[in-house]
Write an enzyme that holds these catalytic residues in place. Structure first.
Site, PDB file in Angstrom:
ATOM      1  N   ASP A 135       0.847  -1.198   0.000  1.00 16.53           N
ATOM      2  CA  ASP A 135       0.000   0.000   0.000  1.00 16.53           C
ATOM      3  C   ASP A 135       0.877   1.241   0.000  1.00 16.53           C
ATOM      4  O   ASP A 135       1.775   1.367   0.830  1.00 16.53           O
ATOM      5  CB  ASP A 135      -0.921   0.008   1.221  1.00 16.53           C
TER       6      ASP A 135
ATOM      7  N   TYR B  91     -12.864   5.198 -14.281  1.00 18.70           N
ATOM      8  CA  TYR B  91     -12.925   4.075 -13.344  1.00 18.70           C
ATOM      9  C   TYR B  91     -13.698   2.902 -13.945  1.00 18.70           C
ATOM     10  O   TYR B  91     -13.273   1.743 -13.869  1.00 18.70           O
ATOM     11  CB  TYR B  91     -13.587   4.547 -12.053  1.00 18.70           C
TER      12      TYR B  91
ATOM     13  N   ALA C 208     -14.209   2.210 -17.118  1.00 20.83           N
ATOM     14  CA  ALA C 208     -13.449   1.609 -18.215  1.00 20.83           C
ATOM     15  C   ALA C 208     -12.366   0.685 -17.676  1.00 20.83           C
ATOM     16  O   ALA C 208     -12.143  -0.419 -18.196  1.00 20.83           O
ATOM     17  CB  ALA C 208     -12.834   2.707 -19.081  1.00 20.83           C
TER      18      ALA C 208
ATOM     19  N   LYS D 180     -12.327  -0.869 -14.750  1.00 22.63           N
ATOM     20  CA  LYS D 180     -12.891  -2.028 -14.074  1.00 22.63           C
ATOM     21  C   LYS D 180     -13.536  -3.016 -15.047  1.00 22.63           C
ATOM     22  O   LYS D 180     -13.559  -4.219 -14.783  1.00 22.63           O
ATOM     23  CB  LYS D 180     -13.902  -1.578 -13.008  1.00 22.63           C
TER      24      LYS D 180
ATOM     25  N   SER E  94     -15.667  -3.989 -10.468  1.00 24.12           N
ATOM     26  CA  SER E  94     -16.638  -3.113  -9.816  1.00 24.12           C
ATOM     27  C   SER E  94     -17.956  -3.161 -10.568  1.00 24.12           C
ATOM     28  O   SER E  94     -17.996  -3.409 -11.789  1.00 24.12           O
ATOM     29  CB  SER E  94     -16.116  -1.675  -9.795  1.00 24.12           C
TER      30      SER E  94
ATOM     31  N   ASN F  18      -6.109  -5.611  -5.612  1.00 23.82           N
ATOM     32  CA  ASN F  18      -7.181  -4.858  -4.977  1.00 23.82           C
ATOM     33  C   ASN F  18      -6.993  -3.347  -5.055  1.00 23.82           C
ATOM     34  O   ASN F  18      -7.970  -2.597  -4.950  1.00 23.82           O
ATOM     35  CB  ASN F  18      -7.282  -5.302  -3.508  1.00 23.82           C
TER      36      ASN F  18
ATOM     37  N   VAL G 220       5.616  -0.117 -14.124  1.00 25.77           N
ATOM     38  CA  VAL G 220       6.319  -1.374 -14.373  1.00 25.77           C
ATOM     39  C   VAL G 220       7.389  -1.596 -13.316  1.00 25.77           C
ATOM     40  O   VAL G 220       7.514  -2.690 -12.747  1.00 25.77           O
ATOM     41  CB  VAL G 220       6.944  -1.372 -15.780  1.00 25.77           C
TER      42      VAL G 220
END
Length: 305
Positions: free
Chosen positions: A39, A166, A168, A170, A153, A101, A78
């Site tokens: 994270d 978002y 597009a 998901k 989503s 996630n 990358v």
């Protein structure tokens, strides 16, 4: 009832410092997995960084007797995703599970959506899962085993006003998942997608009654488990419901001399859902898929699932 555990498995959870990702990391660790909690500690729009979220989840896992490591690499690049895999291999020696996630939001109506906000959301939500998976792929292929869970989503499946970038990304996750599943099956790598509706910084539901993030984590862990042989599928999780989302084709209109006029005249036939074919399922239900895959020897001399 047998407890399904992840002893001797190494899992990476991106975006594992908060919300749903933290729940996934905690459950996998509680069931015996060694977890890399990745994270950046960024805000919802991807700006700023902090090690605190990942560190907090790792502390919670280790205080409960589990094993976890924090990682702060930027998976949208990358190089950052490569650093995450190198860190995992150097620290724990293998990788068995990847839960893609991590995600951000930069909402805007189409007319006002700028190139930077489009690109950043695509980079984190779609390119990131691909880069992480690509770097984990040869490791999983060499050991003949891997489980990848991609997070999509409802916005991807059905759209959402103000979230063109978002949505597009998901929906792209769905196509990526199904392609990876086809390429991964002969190698012992199974790939599925989950469509969660839970409580997090990114989602504020008008009615949160009955919403349990634990339900979403349970479904994610099921897909990550060695005994789960489902591959290339999409699962919707909301409140106490786990359902399979399918992309189907109606019987439609068959007309060798098709014209604009014949289409207008047969819209009811084209849209009739009385007979629907599900190409991704091969016409078989979920339980039958499980049995088929368990009894089918893959195109490898040493892998059978």
């Amino acid at each position: 009832m047998q407890e399904h555990r992840f002893d001797n498995r190494v899992a990476i959870v991106t975006g594992g410092g908060r919300g749903l990702g933290a729940g996934h990391a905690l459950l996998l660790a509680a069931r015996g997995a060694q977890v890399v909690v990745n994270d950046l500690g960024a805000e919802m729009d991807g700006t700023r960084q902090s090690s605190a979220p990942a560190d907090a989840v790792v502390a919670e896992i280790t205080s409960a007797g589990g094993r976890a490591l924090a990682n702060y690499s930027d998976i949208s690049t990358v190089d950052g995703s490569r650093e995450l895999l190198e860190f995992t291999l150097e620290s724990l020696g293998r990788v068995d599970i990847v839960v893609n996630n991590a995600g951000i939001l930069r909402d805007s109506d189409v007319a006002e959506l700028n190139s930077a906000d489009w690109t950043k959301v695509i980079d984190v939500n779609l390119s990131g899962p691909f880069w992480v998976t690509q770097h984990a792929w040869p490791v999983m292929a060499a050991q003949g085993y891997g489980r990848i869970v991609n997070v999509s989503s409802a916005a991807g499946l059905y759209g959402n006003a103000g979230q063109a970038n978002y949505a597009a990304a998901k929906m792209g996750i769905i196509g990526l998942t199904q392609t990876l599943a086809l390429e991964g099956a002969p190698l012992g790598i199974l790939v599925n997608a989950i469509v969660p509706i839970g409580l997090s910084r990114m989602f504020r539901l008008p009615d949160a009654t009955g919403i349990r993030n634990e339900t979403i984590s349970a479904a994610t862990a099921w897909l990550a488990h060695e005994n789960c042989s489902v591959n290339g599928e999409i699962f919707w999780v909301r409140r106490d419901r786990l359902a399979q989302a399918v992309i189907g084709l109606t019987k439609g209109l068959h007309d060798p001399a098709m014209t604009i006029e014949s289409i207008f005249s047969n819209l009811d036939k084209i849209a009739d859902t009385a007979e629907v074919n599900f190409p991704g399922l091969g016409g078989r239900g979920l339980c039958q898929q499980e049995e088929d895959r368990k009894s089918t020897r893959l195109n490898s001399s040493h892998i059978t699932i």
